[in-house]
Design a protein around this motif. Structure first.
Motif, PDB file in Angstrom:
ATOM      1  N   GLN A 170       0.856  -1.164  -0.055  1.00 47.98           N
ATOM      2  CA  GLN A 170      -0.023  -0.134  -0.122  1.00 47.98           C
ATOM      3  C   GLN A 170       0.969   1.352  -0.018  1.00 47.98           C
ATOM      4  OE1 GLN A 170      -2.506  -0.644   3.373  1.00 47.98           O
ATOM      5  NE2 GLN A 170      -3.996  -2.020   2.269  1.00 47.98           N
ATOM      6  N   GLU A 171       1.773   1.332   0.683  1.00 47.72           N
ATOM      7  CA  GLU A 171       2.539   2.413   0.780  1.00 47.72           C
ATOM      8  C   GLU A 171       3.964   2.497  -0.080  1.00 47.72           C
ATOM      9  OE1 GLU A 171       3.842   2.725   4.964  1.00 47.72           O
ATOM     10  OE2 GLU A 171       1.900   2.787   5.728  1.00 47.72           O
ATOM     11  N   LEU A 172       4.362   1.506  -0.656  1.00 45.34           N
ATOM     12  CA  LEU A 172       5.546   1.652  -1.651  1.00 45.34           C
ATOM     13  C   LEU A 172       5.154   1.155  -2.898  1.00 45.34           C
ATOM     14  CD1 LEU A 172       8.236   0.099   0.811  1.00 45.34           C
ATOM     15  CD2 LEU A 172       7.854   2.492   0.324  1.00 45.34           C
ATOM     16  N   VAL A 173       4.423  -0.035  -3.077  1.00 45.36           N
ATOM     17  CA  VAL A 173       4.123  -0.549  -4.255  1.00 45.36           C
ATOM     18  C   VAL A 173       3.462   0.160  -4.993  1.00 45.36           C
ATOM     19  CG1 VAL A 173       3.658  -2.454  -5.781  1.00 45.36           C
ATOM     20  CG2 VAL A 173       5.217  -2.908  -3.813  1.00 45.36           C
ATOM     21  N   LEU A 174       2.128   0.423  -4.650  1.00 40.39           N
ATOM     22  CA  LEU A 174       1.011   0.953  -5.465  1.00 40.39           C
ATOM     23  C   LEU A 174       1.521   2.510  -5.870  1.00 40.39           C
ATOM     24  CD1 LEU A 174      -2.099  -0.333  -3.637  1.00 40.39           C
ATOM     25  CD2 LEU A 174      -0.935  -1.064  -5.636  1.00 40.39           C
ATOM     26  N   PRO A 175       2.003   3.212  -4.968  1.00 43.28           N
ATOM     27  CA  PRO A 175       2.358   4.634  -5.214  1.00 43.28           C
ATOM     28  C   PRO A 175       3.368   4.593  -6.434  1.00 43.28           C
ATOM     29  CG  PRO A 175       2.372   4.720  -2.867  1.00 43.28           C
ATOM     30  CD  PRO A 175       1.968   3.186  -3.322  1.00 43.28           C
ATOM     31  N   PHE A 176       4.270   3.591  -6.493  1.00 42.98           N
ATOM     32  CA  PHE A 176       5.482   3.321  -7.602  1.00 42.98           C
ATOM     33  C   PHE A 176       4.729   3.059  -8.754  1.00 42.98           C
ATOM     34  CE2 PHE A 176       8.241   0.679 -10.049  1.00 42.98           C
ATOM     35  CZ  PHE A 176       9.267   1.526 -10.148  1.00 42.98           C
ATOM     36  N   LEU A 177       3.707   2.358  -8.922  1.00 40.28           N
ATOM     37  CA  LEU A 177       2.914   1.901 -10.010  1.00 40.28           C
ATOM     38  C   LEU A 177       2.280   3.035 -10.497  1.00 40.28           C
ATOM     39  CD1 LEU A 177       1.511  -1.567  -8.886  1.00 40.28           C
ATOM     40  CD2 LEU A 177       3.571  -1.199 -10.222  1.00 40.28           C
ATOM     41  N   ILE A 178       1.864   3.774  -9.693  1.00 33.42           N
ATOM     42  CA  ILE A 178       1.113   4.979 -10.119  1.00 33.42           C
ATOM     43  C   ILE A 178       2.024   5.857 -11.083  1.00 33.42           C
ATOM     44  CG2 ILE A 178       0.099   7.232  -9.576  1.00 33.42           C
ATOM     45  CD1 ILE A 178      -1.487   5.873  -7.133  1.00 33.42           C
ATOM     46  N   ASN A 179       3.182   6.227 -10.596  1.00 35.12           N
ATOM     47  CA  ASN A 179       4.025   7.070 -11.332  1.00 35.12           C
ATOM     48  C   ASN A 179       4.520   6.197 -12.457  1.00 35.12           C
ATOM     49  OD1 ASN A 179       3.737   8.679  -9.297  1.00 35.12           O
ATOM     50  ND2 ASN A 179       5.713   8.736  -8.385  1.00 35.12           N
TER      51      ASN A 179
END
Length: 427
Positions: A170-179
């Motif tokens: 939730q805090e690392l992977v998903l924000p990375f995928l958005i960018n």
């Protein structure tokens, strides 16, 4: 059936050592889009301790053709050189290319199983492929099973024995995928591309700072360019800031914008759609005197007009952004005590405003002047600027900065006007 090849499992991990779990998961999504999928589904569950118990990444692409399985897996097992992942340059249509990304699961799981359905001349075929972290240099497959569903191609990858937590997702992977995918999903918005996470659409619009759409018209040949400009909040990883040239919504070519790599964190994308690009020769150099046999080239007046207009547009859009970041730079310099210590309040009031305004103005002209410096280098630079400023040696300042980095003619003129003209008042 098990197939083993030359390079060792440790050798594969060594070559792919720079990959982390965020990048690895992104590679599986890229594999799906490379297989012509328009929807990627990520589903995961966690146990009471917050560790992932299951993780699957599924796509509705064309699946893995078993008749070509050896061609897909064996080549990048043969040597370390073949494991190098090369990012696409001129088009976004194929990201993974050699499929090496499917080996990166070792960063977050011990086992990976591909369940895939593809359509052959005889109809739909289904099978499974398995690889484990301890044996990345071998894979087993079973093509005897019946498809779990009929009439749908696609691939689902199941990861087991996971080494990643729900919090990390939730805090690392998903924000990375958005960018990672925001620019690509925007590029294919007319095709309704999407990434679903536990049934919810991954909202890539959260990385959009601003978006504008407008037309540019070249009257001499009645050519219209439909423009979509996106200013991103955060960086796009390896993609950087680019022009995307499209015809009828289909990407033809992409190239860096004129403001890419300016060291100012101004992340942007320009999508340009026009029938003008259907037979366009993007391989010709802009200054070539040759004319394309079919269609237009970069030497065409329409293309020159387009790039000139967009360059001017981007520079105008960038100005308030640079002002904002120039103010942040000054705040950081204050906190880190970069500015020189003045003898008293009177001297501070007399000398510091001119120094601060000059640094702001210099940053707005060329952010590279202040990038990649450690604290000591920043102090030396600021004190040198202050010394030359107080000594009325503006011409020496101009020569100093003009020699430090390669400035365009327009930037040289701005710098000369600022320093030699003593135009130090910043609005």
């Amino acid at each position: 059936m098990s197939v083993k090849v030359n390079i060792t499992s440790k050798g594969i991990q060594k070559v792919l050592k720079n990959y982390n779990e965020k990048q690895a998961i992104a590679e599986y999504i890229w594999n799906g889009f490379d297989a012509n999928a328009d929807t990627i589904k990520i589903d995961y569950t966690a146990n009471a301790l917050g560790l992932l118990e299951s993780l699957t990444i599924a796509d509705n692409g064309y699946g893995i053709n078993f008749d070509r399985l050896q061609q897909k897996f064996d080549p990048f097992f043969e040597s370390e050189k073949s494991l190098q992942i090369v990012a696409p340059k001129d088009t976004s249509k194929m990201h993974g290319r050699n499929g090496v990304g499917r080996l990166t699961f070792f960063t977050f799981a011990h086992n990976a199983t591909w369940q895939t359905t593809y359509q052959s001349e005889e109809g739909f075929r289904y099978g499974e492929i398995q690889i484990s972290t301890g044996g990345l240099n071998s894979y087993s497959h079973d093509f005897t099973a019946q498809p779990t569903s009929t009439g749908n191609t696609g691939t689902t990858v199941l990861f087991t024995n996971l080494r990643i937590s729900e919090q990390e997702m939730q805090e690392l992977v998903l924000p990375f995928l958005i960018n990672e995918f925001c620019w690509f999903i925007e590029l294919n918005k007319h095709k309704n591309y999407s990434v679903l996470v536990n049934g919810e659409v991954l909202d890539v619009s959260t990385n959009i700072k601003s978006l504008e759409e407008f037309n540019l018209f070249y009257p001499d040949s009645n050519v219209t360019f439909k423009i979509k400009y996106v200013h991103w909040k955060e960086n796009l990883h390896k993609e950087l800031s680019k022009y995307y040239f499209l015809a009828g919504g289909e990407e033809i070519y992409k190239d860096y914008t004129t403001l890419n790599k300016k060291s100012d964190d101004y992340f942007h994308s320009i999508y340009i759609d026009s029938d003008f690009f259907r037979d366009f020769d993007f391989k010709s150099f802009e200054n070539e005197g040759q004319v394309a046999i079919f269609g237009a080239a970069k030497s065409s007046p329409e293309y020159r007009f387009l790039i000139k207009e967009l360059t001017t547009y981007l520079k105008e859009k960038r100005k308030p952004f640079l002002k904002e970041y120039a103010n942040r730079l000054i705040e950081t310099y204050e906190q880190d005590e970069i500015f020189p210590a003045y003898a008293d309040e009177k001297e501070t009031h007399k000398q510091k405003p001119a120094l601060v305004n000059l640094i702001k103005a210099l940053y707005e002209i060329e952010p590279k002047l202040f990038s990649s410096l450690n604290t000591d280098q920043k102090k030396v630079q600021v004190r040198l600027i202050n010394l030359l400023l107080q000594s009325n040696q503006e011409e020496e300042l101009f020569e100093l900065f003009n020699g430090m980095i390669e400035l365009e003619v327009e930037e040289q003129e701005e710098l000369a006007s600022l320093l030699i003209g003593k135009n130090l008042v910043i609005s």
